[in-house]
Write an enzyme that holds these catalytic residues in place. Sequence first.
Site, PDB file in Angstrom:
ATOM      1  CB  CYS A 291      -0.943  -0.004   1.210  1.00 49.29           C
ATOM      2  SG  CYS A 291      -2.181  -1.320   1.154  1.00 49.29           S
TER       3      CYS A 291
ATOM      4  N   GLY B 251      -8.037   0.411   6.465  1.00 49.45           N
ATOM      5  CA  GLY B 251      -9.328   0.027   7.001  1.00 49.45           C
ATOM      6  C   GLY B 251      -9.757   1.106   7.971  1.00 49.45           C
TER       7      GLY B 251
END
Length: 242
Positions: free
Chosen positions: A37, A173
């Site tokens: 990421c 998240g």
Amino acid sequence: VTASCTGFRAPGLEMHLIEALGLSPSARRTNIGFQGCHAAVNALAVARAIVLSEPSARVLVCCAEVSTAHFHYSDRLDQLIANTLFADGCAACVIGMSTDATQPAILATHSRLFPATAGEMGWLVGDHGFEMMLGARVPELLEREVGPWVGRSLEVHGLSRDHIGGWAIHPGGPRVIDAVLASLDLPPASGHHSREVLRRHGNMSSATLLFIIRDLIEAGIPRPWTGMAFGPGLAGELLLLN
């Protein structure tokens, strides 16, 4: 400069971009692979280094992820969570010397490997494709580690958290965003653009941070901005835009 962690092929994505866009066949090519990421920051750091060494250069940075190719049919909780969070996405930008003060400039990037966390997040090639491992302690570790690291990184440039006008927090998240905000003692509003990108598009791995930066630009958020993302290791990459 291309970045992806959701597939391998040769010739790579950069070859197709050169042909499709009619770029010079002598263009320099660099691929940032398998960094997860935070790879957008790594790609931007490479682009910045090229431009600083060759001021006339223009560098196309492209982050492309096909996360759905690695959907897992499993009852493992971490893989179920990965199935719900990750999505496909692609984002690109051009890096070069400019006198246009309306555009954000890359001031610096900073890296951090958080100690004793190598087993908390992983991405392996298994018998049935790529297998992701997400440790339940990741938000707890980020809440403990991010604040001191970001504080030290900003100090290098004579800045503090109070100077930062906008925050681009990679939305690993909802709990990751909450953990980073808590670690930096920031109000919930500082995570608005990160939450909106997660809500609209999901976690697109490396492409996600560029989506958030686009939203900061369109919203006219005052600079400087701090972007950060986290990946396997557990590792963090920080981007400072002025």
